[in-house]
Design a protein around this motif. Structure first.
Motif, short mmCIF file in Angstrom:
data_model
loop_
_atom_site.label_atom_id
_atom_site.label_comp_id
_atom_site.label_asym_id
_atom_site.label_seq_id
_atom_site.Cartn_x
_atom_site.Cartn_y
_atom_site.Cartn_z
N PHE B 110 0.85 -1.18 0.00
CA PHE B 110 0.00 0.00 0.00
C PHE B 110 0.89 1.24 0.00
CE2 PHE B 110 -2.66 -3.24 1.97
CZ PHE B 110 -3.85 -3.09 1.27
N VAL B 111 0.48 2.24 -0.76
CA VAL B 111 1.27 3.47 -0.77
C VAL B 111 0.62 4.49 0.15
CG1 VAL B 111 2.26 3.14 -3.06
CG2 VAL B 111 0.04 4.24 -2.85
N ASN B 112 1.43 5.40 0.67
CA ASN B 112 0.93 6.53 1.47
C ASN B 112 0.03 6.15 2.63
OD1 ASN B 112 2.29 8.30 -0.14
ND2 ASN B 112 0.59 8.57 -1.57
N VAL B 113 0.44 5.18 3.40
CA VAL B 113 -0.29 4.85 4.62
C VAL B 113 0.33 5.66 5.75
CG1 VAL B 113 -0.90 3.01 6.22
CG2 VAL B 113 -0.64 2.50 3.79
N PRO B 114 -0.50 6.43 6.50
CA PRO B 114 0.10 7.16 7.63
C PRO B 114 0.73 6.15 8.60
CG PRO B 114 -2.30 7.32 7.66
CD PRO B 114 -1.93 6.65 6.38
N VAL B 115 1.98 6.44 8.99
CA VAL B 115 2.69 5.49 9.85
C VAL B 115 1.95 5.33 11.18
CG1 VAL B 115 4.94 4.88 10.74
CG2 VAL B 115 4.76 6.36 8.79
N SER B 116 1.39 6.44 11.66
CA SER B 116 0.62 6.35 12.90
C SER B 116 -0.66 7.16 12.72
CB SER B 116 1.44 6.90 14.07
OG SER B 116 1.78 8.24 13.82
N VAL B 147 -4.26 3.03 -0.43
CA VAL B 147 -4.25 2.77 -1.87
C VAL B 147 -3.21 1.70 -2.18
CG1 VAL B 147 -3.99 3.83 -4.13
CG2 VAL B 147 -4.85 5.18 -2.20
N PRO B 148 -3.63 0.61 -2.79
CA PRO B 148 -2.65 -0.41 -3.16
C PRO B 148 -1.74 0.07 -4.27
CG PRO B 148 -4.81 -1.00 -3.99
CD PRO B 148 -5.00 0.24 -3.17
N ALA B 149 -0.49 -0.37 -4.23
CA ALA B 149 0.47 0.05 -5.26
C ALA B 149 0.07 -0.52 -6.62
CB ALA B 149 1.87 -0.38 -4.86
N VAL B 150 -0.40 -1.77 -6.59
CA VAL B 150 -0.86 -2.40 -7.84
C VAL B 150 -2.37 -2.51 -7.74
CG1 VAL B 150 -0.61 -4.39 -9.36
CG2 VAL B 150 1.27 -3.73 -7.85
N ARG B 151 -3.09 -1.83 -8.64
CA ARG B 151 -4.54 -1.75 -8.50
C ARG B 151 -5.27 -2.95 -9.10
NH1 ARG B 151 -6.47 3.65 -7.54
NH2 ARG B 151 -4.70 4.96 -7.04
N ASP B 152 -4.57 -3.72 -9.94
CA ASP B 152 -5.32 -4.77 -10.63
C ASP B 152 -5.42 -6.07 -9.84
OD1 ASP B 152 -2.64 -4.57 -11.05
OD2 ASP B 152 -2.62 -5.71 -12.91
N ASP B 153 -5.07 -6.04 -8.53
CA ASP B 153 -5.28 -7.22 -7.72
C ASP B 153 -6.79 -7.41 -7.49
OD1 ASP B 153 -2.77 -8.14 -7.42
OD2 ASP B 153 -2.34 -7.04 -5.56
#
Lengths: 307, 269
Positions: B110-116, B147-153
């Motif tokens: 996942f991209v851009n997940v808040p660390v906390s 948001v997943p890095a690869v969207r086609d999963d």
């Protein structure tokens, strides 16, 4: 008492780490081993990320081996030529190991690989040691004296080419198995955070037929520099050496080792080996348990770099 | 500057903003334009992680401007304060059984997940407004967009891993919720207490305050908070990152010296 580890980026209990270092130091002093094979699993059990546990373990091995190496240097029981050839192999093995380490970390299989290596190696070495020491104990009970070295015997290793003379060990042997052994030790040092004495010492005695009086000194000499090299390469490649963590373990370890050595002097060699074998097997079982028992959560998180 | 004087300056700032809010210029704003607004000020704009850091509470002060005394008296104003860590990519891995061993086999990045993600509220979330509103605002640990890095999963897989991601973050204390963590000190002043986990990540965190009136979202205000390692820890961390070779040599030198000193102290031969 909490202390913040700057590289692991977590707060841990300082007393626990000092005690861990002291306990491992005690055992390593008692059995004359580096203790890396205990430190790294203990750190992993204490929730330190395996990548940091391994690299920091290598750093701790330097401190725990240097004092013994110095003692052997003073007594003149180091075969420098043999140790340096082993070290050359160690540098190659360690370089390959750190590369494999980064690769495994990026695909998320580092923890598994480290655990598997530990279980396989500690299980084998511990099992063999246990069998051997139980036999020795029986023989001692029967009144026979056990002898480790049988000088007349030659094995396949002595038929290999590229022979080299090692005067201090009174050996004339091919460099191929010596470098090969160094490579294996270096590889294990970088992936498991161990010194590798538990493989090096039996290999020197049984495979290369090195006289027992120079085995420990030569092994320690090689371990100090292989572990030092591994620490630097881990630090440069993965930035996973936590000096604060390493220092706590070193302080506890150096102090504990002295008391362990005194306790060890009171026990007989076979008894020591049997106890060490049981300890090694216990660590292997504990790690195997984690591999085979369903974990509390099936999911785990890691950053892209793998820590 | 000490924490105390910082807190004073922040309070002065709040009072100033209150004065501005009460000035005649603002008073001309028509009643229908939802005149309430919210301001927050942090008790400190930076938190240093020192050697003995083992988690901390962060206090955030805030004020409502133009609050309606009647609504305030009935407790119909609600505030949700969120402290969001810097966004980073996260890999979620799933173990399955293979040859009897539990092995990481599947992963979703996942991209851009808040660390906390630490939340404090005046009341339980479901009592403040409808869950749909939180979802729309992406407010709350369960609603932040990952948001997943690869969207086609497979969407079901992504949903499963997103749930696992939040679950693991909660388990490690990085995602937390403190109901009743926001207190009204007066009709317009409030104080929020947020939890900083012992493993709180360093970086720029964002504090956001959301004001609700009768369950309707009114206004948002935000402030930045830098979480840094203190001098010594920061120097070690920077050295390891920027001068990693020299750092490694230093670590080895430290080991040599420690082992050598140990030998001097406990000399036996």
């Amino acid at each position: 008492m909490g202390i913040y580890l700057p590289i692991a980026e977590m707060s841990v209990n300082m007393v626990v780490l000092l005690a861990m270092g002291a306990a491992v130091g005690f055992l390593s002093g008692m059995f004359g081993v580096g203790g890396g094979f205990l430190i790294t699993p203990l750190l992993i059990f204490y929730n330190i990320p395996p990548a940091i546990a391994v690299a920091t373990g290598a750093n701790q091995v330097v401190a725990s081996s240097i004092s013994g190496a110095l003692a052997h240097f003073k007594k003149g029981t180091i075969d420098f030529k043999l140790g340096t050839v082993l070290l050359a192999g160690g540098v190659v093995g360690s370089t390959v190991g750190v590369w494999v380490f980064s690769l495994l970390r990026s695909v998320g299989q580092l923890d598994l690989f480290v655990s598997l290596l530990y279980v396989a190696l500690l299980g084998t070495v511990g099992g063999m040691m246990l069998v051997e020491s139980v036999r020795a104990l029986r023989r001692a009970a029967g009144g026979n004296v056990a002898s480790l070295r049988k000088p007349g015997q030659h094995n396949w290793i002595h038929r290999l080419p590229l022979k080299m003379r090692f005067r201090a060990s009174k050996l004339f042997v091919s460099v191929i198995p010596v470098i090969g052994l160094g490579v294996i030790i270096g590889f294990l040092a970088s992936i498991m955070g161990v010194g590798g004495g538990f493989i090096m010492v039996p290999a020197l005695i049984y495979l290369l037929k090195v006289p027992t009086n120079v085995v420990i000194g030569t092994s320690l000499y090689q371990i100090v520099f292989t572990a030092a090299y591994t620490t630097v390469v881990h630090s440069t490649t993965n930035q996973t050496v936590d000096v604060v963590l390493a220092f706590l373990l070193m302080v506890g370890g150096v102090a504990g080792a002295q008391y362990g050595a005194r306790a060890g002097a009171k026990l007989r060699g076979e008894q020591l080996r049997a106890l060490l074998a049981l300890l090694v097997l216990a660590v292997a079982l504990r790690l195997a348990f984690d591999l085979f028992v369903r974990p509390a959560s099936l999911y785990s998180l890691s950053s892209l770099s793998g820590v | 500057m000490t924490m105390h004087s910082l807190r004073l300056t922040t309070l002065t700032g709040i009072l100033l903003s209150l004065l501005i809010a009460l000035s005649p210029v603002r008073a001309q704003v028509p009643e229908t334009a939802n005149p309430e607004s919210i301001q927050i000020g942090l008790s400190t704009d930076r938190v240093s992680i020192t050697a003995d850091f083992s988690g901390a509470d962060l206090t955030i002060f805030g004020a409502l401007d133009n609050s309606d005394p009647l609504i305030a008296r009935h407790g119909r104003y609600d505030v949700i304060v969120v402290l969001e860590g810097p966004p980073r990519p996260v890999v979620v891995r799933k173990k399955t059984r293979f040859l009897g061993m539990w092995i990481n086999t599947q992963s979703v990045t996942f991209v851009n997940v808040p660390v906390s993600y630490s939340v404090a509220t005046t009341r339980a979330l479901q009592d403040i407004t409808h869950p749909d509103n939180y979802r729309q605002m992406a407010l709350g640990a369960n609603n932040i967009t990952v948001v997943p890095a690869v969207r086609d999963d497979d969407p079901a897989t992504i949903r499963e891993f997103a749930v696992a991601l939040r679950d693991r973050k909660k388990a490690s204390d990085l995602f937390s919720e403190r109901i009743g963590g926001v207190h009204f000190l007066s009709q317009s002043l409030f104080r929020a207490t947020l939890h900083l986990a012992p493993n709180v990540p360093v970086g720029t965190h964002r504090a956001r305050a959301f004001l609700f009136k009768n369950g309707v979202f009114i206004k948002e205000s935000s402030a930045q908070l830098a979480i840094l390692k203190s001098g010594f820890e920061q120097r070690i961390f920077r050295a390891a990152q920027e001068h990693s070779f020299l750092y490694g040599l230093g670590a080895v030198a430290l080991a040599f010296v420690t082992g050598w000193i140990g030998r001097l102290v406990f000399r036996r031969d």
